[in-house]
Every structure is written in structure tokens, then in C-alpha cells.
Enzyme design. Structure first.
Site, PDB file in Angstrom:
ATOM      1  N   HIS A   1       0.817  -1.190   0.160  1.00  0.00           N
ATOM      2  CA  HIS A   1      -0.052  -0.030  -0.141  1.00  0.00           C
ATOM      3  C   HIS A   1       0.896   1.190  -0.109  1.00  0.00           C
ATOM      4  O   HIS A   1       2.058   1.181   0.788  1.00  0.00           O
ATOM      5  CB  HIS A   1      -0.998   0.104   1.191  1.00  0.00           C
ATOM      6  CG  HIS A   1      -0.259   0.007   2.721  1.00  0.00           C
ATOM      7  ND1 HIS A   1       0.207  -1.324   3.027  1.00  0.00           N
ATOM      8  CD2 HIS A   1      -0.154   0.744   3.483  1.00  0.00           C
ATOM      9  CE1 HIS A   1       0.627  -1.156   4.356  1.00  0.00           C
ATOM     10  NE2 HIS A   1       0.550   0.312   4.507  1.00  0.00           N
ATOM     11  N   GLN A   2       0.441   2.145  -0.569  1.00  0.00           N
ATOM     12  CA  GLN A   2       1.056   3.451  -0.864  1.00  0.00           C
ATOM     13  C   GLN A   2       0.513   4.671  -0.014  1.00  0.00           C
ATOM     14  O   GLN A   2      -0.814   4.758  -0.340  1.00  0.00           O
ATOM     15  CB  GLN A   2       1.292   3.959  -2.245  1.00  0.00           C
ATOM     16  CG  GLN A   2       2.070   5.384  -2.174  1.00  0.00           C
ATOM     17  CD  GLN A   2       2.664   5.379  -3.828  1.00  0.00           C
ATOM     18  OE1 GLN A   2       3.574   5.088  -4.215  1.00  0.00           O
ATOM     19  NE2 GLN A   2       1.827   6.119  -4.563  1.00  0.00           N
TER      20      GLN A   2
END
Length: 171
Positions: free
Chosen positions: A129-130
Site C-alpha cells: 500500500h502507498q
């Protein structure tokens, strides 16, 4: 109560202790929280947008109001495991998230990044996840360092509504 008051206000956030200590409540769901969000409704899961390969979700424990994450649907841990389509959509959704947040809350800057692996600081290392964190001058203080507490001035549901509405307007 004994002693002299210290003149400080108190921000009581007992619901955060499980997060701080890493303890999971007995009734906590098992499995990957990012994979579970795919099956939940948008508002319940705090999902702002669902793309073809990735989705955008509010962070349940935000650093600031509007703290978003871009997650691939596939359960992969490393950025190097992304397909070209996943990588490209993550980049496009990050740009769009910045435009939406600019419209909703006019941040003065952003922190954007991916923490990889436990050693890299990933809270959920098993699912890539960013983070997209909006920032403002003076938005941080001593609370996180001294009190292990973060004061967030906007409720998650209010943030979800504002960001989701703006996302649909395609900013």
C-alpha cells in the site's frame, strides 16, 4: 487528587491503546485488512475509489485528515511484484488523490511513500500500500513524540464523505 494541577489539557484516546501496544481485541477479524476491504461496502471500509487494479482508501489511523492509501487488489507484499498495470494505476491514482485533496483541504505539501517489509516500517507488510499524507505548516507537535497520541481534527466519516464527493466530481 493529590498535587497541583499542571495546567495541561488532556486528550483521552483509550480506543488507540490496542493499536499502540499491538494487542488485537478478541473479536478482531482475522486475515488481511486490505483484502477484507474489497468485500466491504465503500463507506464501511472507508474506500474512496475502486479502480481496475487498485483501490483508494482512507487510513483508519491517519497522520492527518485525508491520509489516503492506494492498494492493489492482489495480495502482494513488494512493489517489485506489481504488474505494469498495477504500477501504472497506483501512480495515476496517487496523482488523482493529490488533486482531490488539493480541492478538499488545500494542503501545503504531501508525504508520499511505500514502507516495505517489517524492517522498513510497514504496519501491514503482507499487502502493498502507498501512503498519500496531506501536510500543512505546523500540523505536527509534541503529542506523537511525548504522548504517543495524534490529534486529528476531523472525524473519519466526515473526511470520507468530503473526499468521496470530490473524487466523484473528478478533480
Amino acid at each position: 487528587m493529590a498535587g497541583e494541577p499542571d495546567g495541561l489539557e488532556r486528550l483521552w484516546t483509550p480506543h488507540r491503546m490496542a493499536y499502540i501496544t499491538g494487542d488485537k481485541p478478541a473479536d478482531a477479524p482475522s486475515g488481511c485488512p486490505f483484502c477484507r476491504k474489497v468485500e466491504e461496502g465503500d463507506r464501511e471500509a472507508l474506500v474512496v475509489h475502486r479502480g481496475e487494479h487498485c483501490y483508494v482508501v482512507l487510513n483508519l489511523y491517519p497522520y492527518n485528515p485525508g491520509h489516503l492509501m492506494v492498494c492493489p487488489y492482489r495480495h502482494i507484499a513488494w512493489y517489485t511484484e506489481c504488474t505494469e498495470a498495477e504500477r501504472d494505476e497506483m501512480a495515476a491514482l496517487t496523482q488523482r488523490a493529490m488533486r482531490v485533496l488539493a480541492h478538499v483541504s488545500a494542503p501545503q505539501g504531501y508525504n508520499i511513500g511505500i514502507n516495505q517489509g517489517d524492517a522498513g516500517g510497514a504496519g501491514i507488510a503482507a499487502h502493498l500500500h502507498q501512503h498519500i499524507v496531506p501536510r500543512w505548516e505546523g500540523d505536527t507537535n509534541f503529542l506523537p513524540i511525548i504522548g504517543r497520541t495524534k490529534a486529528v481534527p476531523q472525524l473519519l466519516d466526515d473526511t470520507w464523505r468530503r473526499v468521496s464527493d470530490a473524487w466523484r466530481e473528478d478533480h
